[in-house]
Scaffold this active site. Structure first.
Site, PDB file in Angstrom:
ATOM      1  N   SER A  15       0.829  -1.212   0.000  1.00  0.00           N
ATOM      2  CA  SER A  15       0.000   0.000   0.000  1.00  0.00           C
ATOM      3  C   SER A  15       0.859   1.256   0.000  1.00  0.00           C
ATOM      4  CB  SER A  15      -0.902   0.037   1.244  1.00  0.00           C
ATOM      5  OG  SER A  15      -1.735  -1.093   1.290  1.00  0.00           O
ATOM      6  N   LYS A 145      17.528  -0.924   9.446  1.00  0.00           N
ATOM      7  CA  LYS A 145      17.584  -1.374   8.052  1.00  0.00           C
ATOM      8  C   LYS A 145      18.841  -2.225   7.825  1.00  0.00           C
ATOM      9  CE  LYS A 145      15.163  -0.309   5.048  1.00  0.00           C
ATOM     10  NZ  LYS A 145      13.867  -0.903   4.574  1.00  0.00           N
ATOM     11  N   GLY A 170      17.611   7.933  -2.459  1.00  0.00           N
ATOM     12  CA  GLY A 170      16.333   8.647  -2.462  1.00  0.00           C
ATOM     13  C   GLY A 170      15.455   8.177  -3.612  1.00  0.00           C
TER      14      GLY A 170
END
Ligand code: NAD
Length: 243
Positions: A15, A145, A170
């Site tokens: 989503s 992460k 990015g």
């Protein structure tokens, strides 16, 4: 992009910004895809509501969807003041995804890591995937992460599961709720004439569609390493690898 693969995909975090582009790229080439997420934003593919830190919820979605490939893009957004949440979702949650994959004989897992696992604030020029993780991450998000990437890569080839981790920097494009909002707020505050640094700063941006496509390519290539793969890797890396 036009030939569907034989896999059935579960996009975890489907989503979200990147996850949705992965779903759309899979649909565009005719693949079978479902989404697992804590929120539902789209209604065009089967949706399983759940939290990745609950292994049974992931297992349930894997069983019901019949997935043979997991693309795991879920994470809390960068910039929250909540180290415990980052650890719970990114580390414990990713471990739960791996456990559920092995328990349900799912052979493929593609994980969205981050360039933040190698970025300490100084320029990285001409580096590639061989650059090791930092010993100390810049913040709790990147620390989680990095740990998640480690456990994903350590799971490769074990229990019938093959894994890969991608490290985008990015990501920009339609659906972004992070960077554009920040730029817009800076513009609203009248900060349009401020320059950070001396105009030699480098930052690596990837269009979200290309990033999604990289996930599909990685999924397509996942599997046991063949002798031909090994020969190609030796040639590409120009380093000695075990035969
Ligand atoms: P996003 O917030 O738009 O999407 C993340 C999705 O994960 C959301 O839909 C969210 O509901 C879901 N999610 C969060 N916690 C969950 C949980 N516990 N269980 C199930 N679903 C959960 O973020 P994004 O920008 O699309 O980022 C996708 C991935 O790419 C993340 O792993 C992020 O770390 C990584 N990444 C993003 C960027 C970037 O510039 N956006 C850069 C490098 C890496």
């Amino acid at each position: 992009m036009s030939t569907p693969s034989k896999d059935v995909y579960l996009v975890i975090g489907g989503s979200g910004f990147l996850g949705r582009h992965v779903v759309e790229a899979l649909l565009a080439r005719g693949d079978s895809v479902a989404v697992f997420d804590i929120v539902q934003r789209y209604h065009d593919v089967p949706f399983y509501s759940g939290d990745i830190s609950e292994e049974e919820q992931v297992s349930d979605a894997l069983r019901k969807s019949g997935a043979t490939c997991i693309i795991h893009t879920a994470s809390p957004l960068h910039g929250l003041d909540d180290p415990a949440l980052y650890w719970k979702v990114n580390v414990d949650g990713t471990q739960a995804v791996i456990n559920a994959a092995v328990a349900n004989s799912v052979p493929k897992l593609v994980y969205t890591s981050s360039a933040g696992v190698v970025f300490d604030g100084s320029d990285l020029i001409d580096v590639d995937e061989r650059i090791p993780q930092l010993e100390k991450a810049m913040d709790p998000y990147n620390e989680s992460k990095a740990k998640a990437e480690q456990i994903v890569l350590a799971a490769n080839g074990k229990g019938g599961l093959y894994t890969v981790a991608l490290r985008p920097a990015g990501i920009f494009g339609p659906g972004d709720r992070q960077f554009l909002a920040g730029l817009f707020q800076a513009w609203q505050r009248g900060q349009s004439h401020i320059q950070v640094g001396d105009n030699t700063n480098l930052f690596d941006w990837t269009y979200v569609g290309n990033c999604a496509y990289a996930h599909l390519l990685a999924a397509d290539k996942l599997g046991p390493v063949t002798p031909e793969d090994l020969a190609r890797m030796k040639e590409n890396l120009k380093v000695a690898l075990p035969s």
